[in-house]
Motif scaffolding. Structure first.
Motif, PDB file in Angstrom:
ATOM      1  N   TYR A   7     -10.382 -13.943  10.154  1.00 59.15           N
ATOM      2  CA  TYR A   7      -9.838 -14.934   9.228  1.00 59.15           C
ATOM      3  C   TYR A   7      -9.487 -14.336   7.862  1.00 59.15           C
ATOM      4  O   TYR A   7      -8.625 -14.842   7.153  1.00 59.15           O
ATOM      5  N   ASN A   8     -10.171 -13.237   7.485  1.00 59.01           N
ATOM      6  CA  ASN A   8      -9.901 -12.623   6.184  1.00 59.01           C
ATOM      7  C   ASN A   8      -8.999 -11.386   6.288  1.00 59.01           C
ATOM      8  O   ASN A   8      -8.965 -10.553   5.394  1.00 59.01           O
ATOM      9  N   LYS A   9      -8.274 -11.289   7.400  1.00 56.41           N
ATOM     10  CA  LYS A   9      -7.286 -10.219   7.572  1.00 56.41           C
ATOM     11  C   LYS A   9      -5.880 -10.785   7.372  1.00 56.41           C
ATOM     12  O   LYS A   9      -5.697 -12.010   7.362  1.00 56.41           O
ATOM     13  N   PRO A  10      -4.882  -9.922   7.236  1.00 52.53           N
ATOM     14  CA  PRO A  10      -3.533 -10.427   6.960  1.00 52.53           C
ATOM     15  C   PRO A  10      -2.981 -11.298   8.086  1.00 52.53           C
ATOM     16  O   PRO A  10      -3.239 -11.044   9.268  1.00 52.53           O
ATOM     17  N   LYS A  11      -2.216 -12.303   7.700  1.00 52.25           N
ATOM     18  CA  LYS A  11      -1.474 -13.092   8.683  1.00 52.25           C
ATOM     19  C   LYS A  11      -0.392 -12.215   9.294  1.00 52.25           C
ATOM     20  O   LYS A  11      -0.125 -12.266  10.494  1.00 52.25           O
ATOM     21  N   HIS A  12       0.268 -11.408   8.456  1.00 55.67           N
ATOM     22  CA  HIS A  12       1.279 -10.441   8.909  1.00 55.67           C
ATOM     23  C   HIS A  12       1.101  -9.142   8.138  1.00 55.67           C
ATOM     24  O   HIS A  12       0.683  -9.158   6.978  1.00 55.67           O
ATOM     25  N   ILE A  13       1.440  -8.027   8.788  1.00 52.97           N
ATOM     26  CA  ILE A  13       1.616  -6.753   8.074  1.00 52.97           C
ATOM     27  C   ILE A  13       3.031  -6.283   8.359  1.00 52.97           C
ATOM     28  O   ILE A  13       3.395  -6.041   9.517  1.00 52.97           O
ATOM     29  N   HIS A  14       3.838  -6.203   7.308  1.00 51.24           N
ATOM     30  CA  HIS A  14       5.217  -5.734   7.438  1.00 51.24           C
ATOM     31  C   HIS A  14       5.307  -4.285   6.975  1.00 51.24           C
ATOM     32  O   HIS A  14       4.663  -3.907   5.989  1.00 51.24           O
ATOM     33  N   THR A  15       6.094  -3.480   7.668  1.00 48.96           N
ATOM     34  CA  THR A  15       6.331  -2.098   7.250  1.00 48.96           C
ATOM     35  C   THR A  15       7.763  -1.977   6.754  1.00 48.96           C
ATOM     36  O   THR A  15       8.710  -2.352   7.460  1.00 48.96           O
ATOM     37  N   ILE A  16       7.897  -1.466   5.535  1.00 47.98           N
ATOM     38  CA  ILE A  16       9.229  -1.290   4.953  1.00 47.98           C
ATOM     39  C   ILE A  16       9.949  -0.170   5.694  1.00 47.98           C
ATOM     40  O   ILE A  16       9.347   0.857   6.035  1.00 47.98           O
ATOM     41  N   ASN A  27       0.813  -1.216   0.000  1.00 43.14           N
ATOM     42  CA  ASN A  27       0.000   0.000   0.000  1.00 43.14           C
ATOM     43  C   ASN A  27       0.851   1.273   0.000  1.00 43.14           C
ATOM     44  O   ASN A  27       2.080   1.238  -0.010  1.00 43.14           O
ATOM     45  N   ILE A  28       0.153   2.416   0.014  1.00 39.19           N
ATOM     46  CA  ILE A  28       0.816   3.709  -0.091  1.00 39.19           C
ATOM     47  C   ILE A  28       1.534   4.114   1.193  1.00 39.19           C
ATOM     48  O   ILE A  28       2.262   5.101   1.216  1.00 39.19           O
ATOM     49  N   TYR A  29       1.351   3.337   2.272  1.00 43.48           N
ATOM     50  CA  TYR A  29       2.002   3.643   3.551  1.00 43.48           C
ATOM     51  C   TYR A  29       3.263   2.809   3.777  1.00 43.48           C
ATOM     52  O   TYR A  29       3.785   2.766   4.888  1.00 43.48           O
ATOM     53  N   GLY A  30       3.722   2.123   2.741  1.00 45.16           N
ATOM     54  CA  GLY A  30       4.934   1.317   2.878  1.00 45.16           C
ATOM     55  C   GLY A  30       4.705   0.015   3.620  1.00 45.16           C
ATOM     56  O   GLY A  30       5.623  -0.543   4.214  1.00 45.16           O
ATOM     57  N   GLN A  31       3.471  -0.479   3.573  1.00 45.01           N
ATOM     58  CA  GLN A  31       3.139  -1.726   4.261  1.00 45.01           C
ATOM     59  C   GLN A  31       2.927  -2.867   3.260  1.00 45.01           C
ATOM     60  O   GLN A  31       2.398  -2.652   2.160  1.00 45.01           O
ATOM     61  N   LEU A  32       3.330  -4.066   3.694  1.00 45.84           N
ATOM     62  CA  LEU A  32       3.090  -5.283   2.933  1.00 45.84           C
ATOM     63  C   LEU A  32       2.169  -6.180   3.757  1.00 45.84           C
ATOM     64  O   LEU A  32       2.521  -6.572   4.875  1.00 45.84           O
ATOM     65  N   ALA A  33       1.008  -6.487   3.229  1.00 40.91           N
ATOM     66  CA  ALA A  33       0.076  -7.392   3.910  1.00 40.91           C
ATOM     67  C   ALA A  33       0.231  -8.779   3.316  1.00 40.91           C
ATOM     68  O   ALA A  33       0.192  -8.939   2.089  1.00 40.91           O
ATOM     69  N   VAL A  34       0.419  -9.772   4.190  1.00 41.08           N
ATOM     70  CA  VAL A  34       0.588 -11.159   3.757  1.00 41.08           C
ATOM     71  C   VAL A  34      -0.661 -11.938   4.145  1.00 41.08           C
ATOM     72  O   VAL A  34      -0.945 -12.118   5.338  1.00 41.08           O
ATOM     73  N   PHE A  35      -1.405 -12.388   3.147  1.00 38.35           N
ATOM     74  CA  PHE A  35      -2.631 -13.145   3.387  1.00 38.35           C
ATOM     75  C   PHE A  35      -2.368 -14.632   3.142  1.00 38.35           C
ATOM     76  O   PHE A  35      -1.800 -15.000   2.104  1.00 38.35           O
ATOM     77  N   ASP A  36      -2.797 -15.470   4.071  1.00 34.76           N
ATOM     78  CA  ASP A  36      -2.651 -16.914   3.949  1.00 34.76           C
ATOM     79  C   ASP A  36      -3.903 -17.464   3.253  1.00 34.76           C
ATOM     80  O   ASP A  36      -4.962 -17.595   3.872  1.00 34.76           O
ATOM     81  N   LEU A  37      -3.783 -17.755   1.971  1.00 33.81           N
ATOM     82  CA  LEU A  37      -4.957 -18.158   1.189  1.00 33.81           C
ATOM     83  C   LEU A  37      -5.484 -19.531   1.603  1.00 33.81           C
ATOM     84  O   LEU A  37      -6.689 -19.784   1.487  1.00 33.81           O
ATOM     85  N   ASP A  38      -4.604 -20.400   2.076  1.00 32.85           N
ATOM     86  CA  ASP A  38      -5.072 -21.710   2.548  1.00 32.85           C
ATOM     87  C   ASP A  38      -6.071 -21.536   3.684  1.00 32.85           C
ATOM     88  O   ASP A  38      -7.133 -22.174   3.712  1.00 32.85           O
ATOM     89  N   ASN A  39      -5.737 -20.660   4.641  1.00 31.24           N
ATOM     90  CA  ASN A  39      -6.631 -20.424   5.786  1.00 31.24           C
ATOM     91  C   ASN A  39      -7.913 -19.696   5.376  1.00 31.24           C
ATOM     92  O   ASN A  39      -8.971 -19.900   5.965  1.00 31.24           O
ATOM     93  N   ILE A  40      -7.786 -18.838   4.359  1.00 32.31           N
ATOM     94  CA  ILE A  40      -8.953 -18.059   3.930  1.00 32.31           C
ATOM     95  C   ILE A  40      -9.947 -18.935   3.161  1.00 32.31           C
ATOM     96  O   ILE A  40     -11.155 -18.856   3.384  1.00 32.31           O
ATOM     97  N   PHE A  41      -9.431 -19.804   2.294  1.00 35.70           N
ATOM     98  CA  PHE A  41     -10.327 -20.641   1.490  1.00 35.70           C
ATOM     99  C   PHE A  41     -10.738 -21.924   2.200  1.00 35.70           C
ATOM    100  O   PHE A  41     -11.777 -22.499   1.881  1.00 35.70           O
ATOM    101  N   ASN A  42      -9.904 -22.372   3.139  1.00 39.29           N
ATOM    102  CA  ASN A  42     -10.219 -23.611   3.869  1.00 39.29           C
ATOM    103  C   ASN A  42     -10.103 -23.383   5.374  1.00 39.29           C
ATOM    104  O   ASN A  42      -9.263 -23.980   6.045  1.00 39.29           O
ATOM    105  N   PRO A  43     -10.940 -22.503   5.931  1.00 35.71           N
ATOM    106  CA  PRO A  43     -10.808 -22.206   7.362  1.00 35.71           C
ATOM    107  C   PRO A  43     -11.208 -23.402   8.222  1.00 35.71           C
ATOM    108  O   PRO A  43     -12.103 -24.176   7.865  1.00 35.71           O
ATOM    109  N   VAL A  44     -10.495 -23.544   9.332  1.00 34.43           N
ATOM    110  CA  VAL A  44     -10.872 -24.561  10.304  1.00 34.43           C
ATOM    111  C   VAL A  44     -12.027 -23.997  11.127  1.00 34.43           C
ATOM    112  O   VAL A  44     -11.863 -22.975  11.807  1.00 34.43           O
TER     113      VAL A  44
END
Length: 325
Positions: free
Chosen positions: A51-60, A26-43
């Protein structure tokens, strides 16, 4: 202070090599990492509202906006302002983001103070990275050693998009040009100027071309001018798509279809003859990024001027909405 959740804009996305992760910048220098396995096949037992939020948000570290992203087998490549950096995918999957594995400083070659890396395209065949930049140039780097191997000059304003197919490269820019390059000679051998064609031009929106892509026999491009399909050899316009947009930022080919989006309420799937096959509703008022993958699962991710990212698994309707927050 601005609420970043409300005013978030995602300029770029990419999938991990295995297809398990979606990364959005995004425009704030953040990288959102979404785990698609968990999103499409939630336990079900562990299902929460997050469950539909990022697993991690990294800031550069630099805090510069993430202008472009691309994947190689080993690295997530991030284009920001003045820099291209590569992180090992294993580092991206961790909860804390360390230093990048490598960094390329664009300012070493560029004459302008702040040079946005607007677009990235990676040629697996050549192991070369093509970077379209805000100083009107396309830089080509050998990723094995980080060496600048070529500079393509032909645009007179900043470059919006770069895409390749075989030994041909296509670029589009704010100057209204779509340039075709031969990667063997490193020269531009043809050009399209959509804004000079009366069927395509929209002077009220501008001459800029926000997206251009190469097929085997076709070129699709759009921006201020209408989305249009051109024959690659004759460079004649074959189809002018009648869409209710006010600017195109995304256009690519997939399975004999054109996918396109921009400042419009939908992402469109279109036949080459101009028929609208699918209108996908989108969360963003302007779409800046759409990435598609077919393995290990079919998924299309659509992002732009919104904290929401739309996911489509059949390419016919929106079946998930991710939240970059």
């Amino acid at each position: 202070m601005l609420d970043k959740m409300l005013y978030n804009t995602v300029l770029s996305q990419t999938f991990s090599p295995c297809g398990k992760y979606l990364v959005a910048g995004n425009i704030y220098g953040q990288l959102a990492v979404f785990d698609l396995d968990n999103i499409f096949n939630p336990v079900i037992e562990l299902l929460t509202a997050d469950y539909n939020k990022p697993k991690h948000i990294h800031t550069i570290e630099s805090g510069s906006q993430v202008c472009s992203l691309v994947t190689t087998n080993k690295f997530l490549v991030v284009g920001t302002v003045n820099q291209i950096s590569g992180w090992d995918w294993k580092a991206i999957e961790q909860s804390k983001l360390g230093k990048p594995s490598w960094t390329i400083e664009i300012r070493a070659h560029s004459l302008i103070e702040n040079c946005d890396i607007n677009c990235l395209w990676y040629s697996e065949e050549e192991a070369k990275l093509y970077a379209g930049c805000g100083d009107n140039k396309i830089y080509v780097y050998n990723l094995e050693d980080g060496r600048l191997v070529n500079t393509y000059e032909g645009h007179s304003d900043y470059v919006h998009s770069v895409h390749g197919n075989g030994q041909q490269l296509i670029s589009s820019g704010e100057d209204g040009l779509v340039l075709l390059w031969d990667t063997r000679t490193k020269k531009s051998h043809n050009k399209i100027e959509p804004h000079t064609n009366s069927k395509v031009a929209r002077p009220d929106i501008g001459k800029w071309v926000g997206a251009a892509a190469l097929g085997n026999d076709w070129v699709v491009c759009g921006g201020g001018p209408r989305l249009s399909l051109w024959h690659l050899r004759s460079l004649d316009v074959v189809t002018v798509f009648d869409l209710p947009d006010t600017g195109i930022h995304v256009a690519f080919f997939h399975d004999d279809c054109v996918f396109a989006g921009g400042t419009a309420k939908h992402l469109y799937q279109l036949s080459y003859s101009g028929d609208v096959r699918v209108e996908l509703p989108v969360s963003a008022t302007t779409v800046y990024s759409a990435v598609l993958r077919t393995t290990p699962r079919k998924v299309l991710a659509i992002a732009g001027s919104s904290p929401e990212i739309d996911l489509c698994t059949t390419f016919n309707y929106r079946d998930q909405v991710l939240h970059f927050r």
